[in-house]
Design a protein around this motif. Sequence first.
Motif, PDB file in Angstrom:
ATOM      1  N   GLN A 186       0.834  -1.202   0.000  1.00 44.73           N
ATOM      2  CA  GLN A 186       0.000   0.000   0.000  1.00 44.73           C
ATOM      3  C   GLN A 186       0.867   1.250   0.000  1.00 44.73           C
ATOM      4  N   GLN A 187       1.933   1.233   0.781  1.00 48.70           N
ATOM      5  CA  GLN A 187       2.862   2.365   0.823  1.00 48.70           C
ATOM      6  C   GLN A 187       3.515   2.564  -0.545  1.00 48.70           C
ATOM      7  N   TRP A 188       3.916   1.468  -1.184  1.00 49.61           N
ATOM      8  CA  TRP A 188       4.556   1.564  -2.496  1.00 49.61           C
ATOM      9  C   TRP A 188       3.581   2.029  -3.574  1.00 49.61           C
ATOM     10  N   VAL A 189       2.320   1.605  -3.462  1.00 48.60           N
ATOM     11  CA  VAL A 189       1.302   2.065  -4.414  1.00 48.60           C
ATOM     12  C   VAL A 189       1.142   3.573  -4.295  1.00 48.60           C
ATOM     13  N   GLU A 190       1.071   4.083  -3.073  1.00 41.87           N
ATOM     14  CA  GLU A 190       0.965   5.527  -2.858  1.00 41.87           C
ATOM     15  C   GLU A 190       2.200   6.244  -3.384  1.00 41.87           C
ATOM     16  N   GLU A 191       3.359   5.626  -3.184  1.00 45.06           N
ATOM     17  CA  GLU A 191       4.612   6.192  -3.683  1.00 45.06           C
ATOM     18  C   GLU A 191       4.574   6.318  -5.210  1.00 45.06           C
ATOM     19  N   VAL A 192       4.116   5.264  -5.884  1.00 46.99           N
ATOM     20  CA  VAL A 192       4.039   5.274  -7.352  1.00 46.99           C
ATOM     21  C   VAL A 192       3.004   6.297  -7.823  1.00 46.99           C
ATOM     22  N   LYS A 193       1.866   6.383  -7.133  1.00 49.19           N
ATOM     23  CA  LYS A 193       0.848   7.385  -7.491  1.00 49.19           C
ATOM     24  C   LYS A 193       1.427   8.798  -7.372  1.00 49.19           C
ATOM     25  N   PHE A 228       4.571   9.632  -7.507  1.00 45.22           N
ATOM     26  CA  PHE A 228       5.558   9.794  -8.580  1.00 45.22           C
ATOM     27  C   PHE A 228       4.857  10.138  -9.899  1.00 45.22           C
ATOM     28  N   ASN A 229       3.764   9.447 -10.202  1.00 47.92           N
ATOM     29  CA  ASN A 229       3.056   9.684 -11.466  1.00 47.92           C
ATOM     30  C   ASN A 229       2.404  11.061 -11.527  1.00 47.92           C
ATOM     31  N   SER A 230       2.174  11.677 -10.374  1.00 49.11           N
ATOM     32  CA  SER A 230       1.554  13.006 -10.378  1.00 49.11           C
ATOM     33  C   SER A 230       2.595  14.126 -10.236  1.00 49.11           C
ATOM     34  N   ARG A 231       3.854  13.787 -10.381  1.00 51.15           N
ATOM     35  CA  ARG A 231       4.919  14.802 -10.276  1.00 51.15           C
ATOM     36  C   ARG A 231       4.841  15.752 -11.463  1.00 51.15           C
ATOM     37  N   PRO A 232       5.448  16.945 -11.349  1.00 48.67           N
ATOM     38  CA  PRO A 232       5.497  17.864 -12.498  1.00 48.67           C
ATOM     39  C   PRO A 232       6.210  17.205 -13.676  1.00 48.67           C
ATOM     40  N   THR A 277      12.630  15.207 -13.056  1.00 48.96           N
ATOM     41  CA  THR A 277      13.240  13.916 -13.392  1.00 48.96           C
ATOM     42  C   THR A 277      13.028  12.918 -12.257  1.00 48.96           C
ATOM     43  N   VAL A 278      13.311  11.649 -12.551  1.00 49.70           N
ATOM     44  CA  VAL A 278      13.213  10.600 -11.538  1.00 49.70           C
ATOM     45  C   VAL A 278      14.189  10.887 -10.401  1.00 49.70           C
ATOM     46  N   ARG A 279      15.405  11.277 -10.754  1.00 51.31           N
ATOM     47  CA  ARG A 279      16.411  11.578  -9.722  1.00 51.31           C
ATOM     48  C   ARG A 279      15.948  12.711  -8.808  1.00 51.31           C
ATOM     49  N   GLU A 280      15.383  13.762  -9.395  1.00 50.14           N
ATOM     50  CA  GLU A 280      14.906  14.896  -8.592  1.00 50.14           C
ATOM     51  C   GLU A 280      13.774  14.462  -7.666  1.00 50.14           C
ATOM     52  N   TRP A 281      12.844  13.678  -8.198  1.00 50.94           N
ATOM     53  CA  TRP A 281      11.715  13.218  -7.380  1.00 50.94           C
ATOM     54  C   TRP A 281      12.214  12.338  -6.249  1.00 50.94           C
ATOM     55  N   ALA A 322      15.195  12.297  -4.863  1.00 50.89           N
ATOM     56  CA  ALA A 322      15.933  13.110  -3.891  1.00 50.89           C
ATOM     57  C   ALA A 322      14.956  13.856  -2.981  1.00 50.89           C
ATOM     58  N   LEU A 323      13.888  14.366  -3.557  1.00 49.71           N
ATOM     59  CA  LEU A 323      12.881  15.090  -2.785  1.00 49.71           C
ATOM     60  C   LEU A 323      12.209  14.185  -1.747  1.00 49.71           C
ATOM     61  N   HIS A 324      12.058  12.893  -2.074  1.00 47.90           N
ATOM     62  CA  HIS A 324      11.388  11.945  -1.176  1.00 47.90           C
ATOM     63  C   HIS A 324      12.366  11.053  -0.411  1.00 47.90           C
ATOM     64  N   ASP A 325      13.656  11.389  -0.507  1.00 45.38           N
ATOM     65  CA  ASP A 325      14.697  10.655   0.211  1.00 45.38           C
ATOM     66  C   ASP A 325      14.657   9.151  -0.109  1.00 45.38           C
ATOM     67  N   ILE A 326      14.563   8.850  -1.405  1.00 48.33           N
ATOM     68  CA  ILE A 326      14.545   7.474  -1.897  1.00 48.33           C
ATOM     69  C   ILE A 326      15.616   7.364  -2.972  1.00 48.33           C
ATOM     70  N   LYS A 327      16.388   6.302  -2.936  1.00 45.43           N
ATOM     71  CA  LYS A 327      17.375   6.079  -3.989  1.00 45.43           C
ATOM     72  C   LYS A 327      16.655   5.566  -5.241  1.00 45.43           C
ATOM     73  N   PRO A 328      17.027   6.051  -6.432  1.00 45.92           N
ATOM     74  CA  PRO A 328      16.345   5.610  -7.653  1.00 45.92           C
ATOM     75  C   PRO A 328      16.244   4.086  -7.816  1.00 45.92           C
ATOM     76  N   PRO A 329      17.324   3.298  -7.537  1.00 45.53           N
ATOM     77  CA  PRO A 329      17.165   1.842  -7.678  1.00 45.53           C
ATOM     78  C   PRO A 329      16.095   1.275  -6.734  1.00 45.53           C
ATOM     79  N   THR A 330      16.009   1.848  -5.536  1.00 44.65           N
ATOM     80  CA  THR A 330      14.987   1.410  -4.574  1.00 44.65           C
ATOM     81  C   THR A 330      13.599   1.738  -5.103  1.00 44.65           C
TER      82      THR A 330
END
Length: 126
Positions: free
Chosen positions: A14-21, A23-27, A31-35, A37-45
Amino acid sequence: MKNSAALKRQMRYQQWVEEVKDFNSRPKDMTVREWCALHDIKPPTFYDHMRRVQDYFAGQLQSIDESNQMVVSEPTFVELPPAITEPKPVMPGVASIICGNARIEISEDISEEFLLKLIGAISHAQ
C-alpha cells in the motif's frame, strides 16, 4: 504469526502504491532523480518498489482470471475486410441512395406517402 507477516506485506504494498501514485503526479519537467531526492529514496529502490507494485497487480489480474474466468491475453490482430470501394449493382425497379459505405434502396412498390416522408427526412438532414 502468519497473519502478521501478511499484514506487514500488505502495508508495504500500500505504501509503495501511494509512492508510485505520487511519482506519477509529479510535475512533467521533474526527473526521476529529482523526485527521488525530494522523497529521500534512492532511484534503484524506487524502481524496485515500482516493479513490485506492477508484479503485485499482475498477480491480482491472474487471480481474477482464475476466479471469474476473465481472460487477459496478448493483443490479437484481426484482418478486416477491405472497405467497400464499388457499390453492388442496383436491381431492376430499385432506386439507390449511396453515401460513403451507407446505401438506401427503395423498391418500386413503395407507397407515395412513405416516399414523401423519406424525402422530407433527407432534406431536413441536409
